[in-house]
Design a protein around this motif. Sequence first.
Motif, mmCIF file in Angstrom:
data_model
loop_
_atom_site.group_PDB
_atom_site.id
_atom_site.type_symbol
_atom_site.label_atom_id
_atom_site.label_comp_id
_atom_site.label_asym_id
_atom_site.label_seq_id
_atom_site.Cartn_x
_atom_site.Cartn_y
_atom_site.Cartn_z
ATOM 1 N N VAL A 281 0.835 -1.201 0.000
ATOM 2 C CA VAL A 281 0.000 0.000 0.000
ATOM 3 C C VAL A 281 0.869 1.251 0.000
ATOM 4 O O VAL A 281 0.618 2.210 -0.740
ATOM 5 N N GLU A 282 1.915 1.260 0.845
ATOM 6 C CA GLU A 282 2.783 2.429 0.908
ATOM 7 C C GLU A 282 3.465 2.688 -0.438
ATOM 8 O O GLU A 282 3.595 3.842 -0.876
ATOM 9 N N ALA A 285 0.858 4.012 -2.944
ATOM 10 C CA ALA A 285 0.474 5.383 -2.600
ATOM 11 C C ALA A 285 1.592 6.363 -2.941
ATOM 12 O O ALA A 285 1.342 7.475 -3.429
ATOM 13 N N ASP A 291 -5.307 6.051 -3.357
ATOM 14 C CA ASP A 291 -5.507 6.971 -2.241
ATOM 15 C C ASP A 291 -5.044 6.278 -0.964
ATOM 16 O O ASP A 291 -5.648 5.291 -0.536
ATOM 17 N N ARG A 292 -3.971 6.770 -0.361
ATOM 18 C CA ARG A 292 -3.348 6.078 0.768
ATOM 19 C C ARG A 292 -4.307 5.910 1.941
ATOM 20 O O ARG A 292 -4.521 4.796 2.427
ATOM 21 N N ARG A 293 -4.869 6.996 2.416
ATOM 22 C CA ARG A 293 -5.752 6.915 3.580
ATOM 23 C C ARG A 293 -6.957 6.017 3.301
ATOM 24 O O ARG A 293 -7.329 5.182 4.119
ATOM 25 N N ILE A 296 -5.885 2.316 3.266
ATOM 26 C CA ILE A 296 -5.575 1.807 4.599
ATOM 27 C C ILE A 296 -6.855 1.510 5.362
ATOM 28 O O ILE A 296 -7.041 0.415 5.913
ATOM 29 N N TRP A 315 -0.102 0.571 10.897
ATOM 30 C CA TRP A 315 -0.783 1.868 10.806
ATOM 31 C C TRP A 315 -1.622 2.172 12.040
ATOM 32 O O TRP A 315 -2.398 3.123 12.038
#
Length: 327
Positions: A281-282, A285, A291-293, A296, A315
């Motif tokens: 994911v990191e 992103a 979209d990172r947020r 997550i 996280w």
Amino acid sequence: MSFPTHRPRRLRQSPAVRRLVRETHLVPSQLVLPMFVREGISAPADIGSMPGVQQHTLDSLRRAAVSAAEAGVGGVMLFGVPAVRDANGSGATDPDGILNVATAAVVEEVGDALVVQTDLCLDEFTDHGHCGVLAADGTVDNDATLERYTDMALAQARAGSHLLGLSGMMDGQVAAVRDALEAEGFVDTLILAYSAKYAGAFYGPFREAVDSQLKGDRRQYQLDPGNGREGVKEALLDVEEGADIVMVKPALPYLDVLADVRASVDIPVWAYQVSGEYSMVEAAAANGWIDRRGAILESLLSIRRAGADAILTYWATEAAGWLREQL
């Protein structure tokens, strides 16, 4: 023209309605933060394959634990990275070893605010990187390893650990540790059994985080990725042996196993969103691909929806802050 008989979209028409009818909820207290503490460093060290995650000093570990508690996180899981390793993982049972010293420090700092948990496995402490004692032929000796686990359990309990995370996947490990704890009077120490821990490709960044010495793989004792029913069987055995909580690891690639375990046991079920899940994911992103947020929070919600009562995630503190904003 005919009109629809059913209009499910009525339940999606506004944020207020969607909040009111949401089936699955995620709150900060359902998150557990894994943390690494390394012996012999004078400042926190970044982990290259896990942006935003560090190997801590004792001081920075205390500060990170305080931040987690202030965010409302439910617990922290501690992993020790020793300066010296040997074949039997002696540092794991040394009262002055890095993990036991760190445990006492974190309990002193935040032990009333969250559940202080410790990884009970030898892999970080052995010079061969396996989760147990090796036999003459190079395989992991299950029963000799259980003796080391019981010693490790007592060392961690004496250091103040509230919960022992048995992650080694040895047969009979829960029963052996439970018996040892009871015999020494640690009747309230919780056991989290990593019941369905799968051998696979999602642990690579973690091995950098603990400076793993592993050569080869752990397929002789961790579960085969193709086996779902076996994960349920392992969970049922761990419940029978006295586990307070059972775990599925990794999380997202094994949501089916997580759901099956949840349906099969009547104790809490947790899941570990492992390093590879985090790093994917990191990386995506960082490249602007997702979209990172959003990714997550959606990933955490999906793990909850599949049946996890709590989630170990790197996280945890950050996500807890976002969730508090939504209240």
